[in-house]
Write a protein that holds these residues in place. Sequence first.
Motif, short mmCIF file in Angstrom:
data_model
loop_
_atom_site.label_atom_id
_atom_site.label_comp_id
_atom_site.label_asym_id
_atom_site.label_seq_id
_atom_site.Cartn_x
_atom_site.Cartn_y
_atom_site.Cartn_z
N LEU A 136 3.09 9.47 -5.57
CA LEU A 136 3.42 10.82 -5.12
C LEU A 136 4.75 11.30 -5.70
O LEU A 136 4.84 12.43 -6.21
CB LEU A 136 3.46 10.87 -3.60
CG LEU A 136 2.11 10.79 -2.87
CD1 LEU A 136 2.33 10.79 -1.36
CD2 LEU A 136 1.21 11.95 -3.28
N LYS A 145 0.84 -1.21 0.00
CA LYS A 145 0.00 0.00 0.00
C LYS A 145 0.87 1.25 0.00
O LYS A 145 0.67 2.17 -0.81
CB LYS A 145 -0.91 0.00 1.22
CG LYS A 145 -1.72 1.27 1.40
CD LYS A 145 -2.53 1.23 2.68
CE LYS A 145 -3.25 2.54 2.93
NZ LYS A 145 -4.02 2.51 4.20
N TYR A 146 1.84 1.30 0.90
CA TYR A 146 2.70 2.48 0.98
C TYR A 146 3.66 2.56 -0.20
O TYR A 146 4.05 3.66 -0.62
CB TYR A 146 3.45 2.49 2.31
CG TYR A 146 2.55 2.74 3.49
CD1 TYR A 146 1.88 3.96 3.62
CD2 TYR A 146 2.34 1.77 4.46
CE1 TYR A 146 1.02 4.20 4.68
CE2 TYR A 146 1.48 2.00 5.52
CZ TYR A 146 0.83 3.22 5.63
OH TYR A 146 -0.01 3.45 6.67
N ILE A 196 1.50 4.23 -2.88
CA ILE A 196 1.28 5.65 -2.59
C ILE A 196 2.56 6.45 -2.82
O ILE A 196 2.54 7.53 -3.44
CB ILE A 196 0.78 5.83 -1.13
CG1 ILE A 196 -0.62 5.25 -0.98
CG2 ILE A 196 0.78 7.32 -0.75
CD1 ILE A 196 -1.11 5.21 0.45
N ALA A 213 0.92 1.84 -10.44
CA ALA A 213 1.10 3.14 -9.80
C ALA A 213 1.73 4.14 -10.76
O ALA A 213 1.33 5.32 -10.79
CB ALA A 213 1.96 2.98 -8.55
N ILE A 246 -7.10 3.03 -10.23
CA ILE A 246 -6.91 3.03 -8.78
C ILE A 246 -7.60 1.81 -8.16
O ILE A 246 -7.05 1.16 -7.25
CB ILE A 246 -7.43 4.34 -8.16
CG1 ILE A 246 -6.53 5.51 -8.57
CG2 ILE A 246 -7.49 4.23 -6.63
CD1 ILE A 246 -7.03 6.87 -8.14
N TYR A 265 -5.90 -1.15 -6.11
CA TYR A 265 -6.39 -1.55 -4.79
C TYR A 265 -6.61 -3.07 -4.72
O TYR A 265 -6.23 -3.72 -3.74
CB TYR A 265 -7.69 -0.81 -4.49
CG TYR A 265 -8.43 -1.30 -3.26
CD1 TYR A 265 -7.95 -1.03 -1.98
CD2 TYR A 265 -9.61 -2.04 -3.39
CE1 TYR A 265 -8.62 -1.49 -0.85
CE2 TYR A 265 -10.28 -2.50 -2.27
CZ TYR A 265 -9.79 -2.22 -1.01
OH TYR A 265 -10.45 -2.68 0.09
#
Length: 206
Positions: free
Chosen positions: A12, A4-5, A8, A98, A78, A82
């Motif tokens: 970013l 998950k991280y 992200i 991602a 997205i 997920y």
Amino acid sequence: MSKKYLAILTILIAIILDQVIKIYIKTHFELGESVVVFDWFRIHFVENNGMAMGFEFGGTLGKLFLTFFRLLAVPVMIYWLYQNIKKKMHSGVIIAIALIIAGAIGNIIDSVFYGVIFDHSNHKVATLFSDKPYGEIFQGKVVDMFYFPFIEDAVLPDWIPFIGGEMFTFFQYIFNPADAFISIGVALLFIFSKYAFPKEEKIVKE
């Protein structure tokens, strides 16, 4: 690091890198200005209406369609990301999706907002948060700058049908970080395709 991280952080970092480079180019280069880094690599500032590698797509209506298509596609991507995180999919697949999401968002930002935060780059350097923006919301132009003319102004052999004897450049397309992230993401999906698109095991009936 959890997947998950990882996702992200990848999104970013990619979006921030994309926008920092684009804003720098927009606020330091005039449209059409070029800097030679190597013979085969140049920073060459151009703008387009939203398609990757500088392609055009049907004028204003085509640009709006492309922007709204991306706005619809990103939530789908997205959701796919997920689902893959829930399944604890291979990290290569997570990074690939991602990067594609980040690339799409990067070009969406240009298309949606650049027209109302920048003025023109024609014969001058653009101003960020200008009082006289060059367009309207959803009418921004995508900033491109990476140009890799590995072979430039070469002549095609005469024996090639229809185009023999003509000049050509390889690679002639100018692109931006968002385009690169999308391309890398797609390439990674091919590399990790057995994880990204697993084949269902056949049930053998006795």
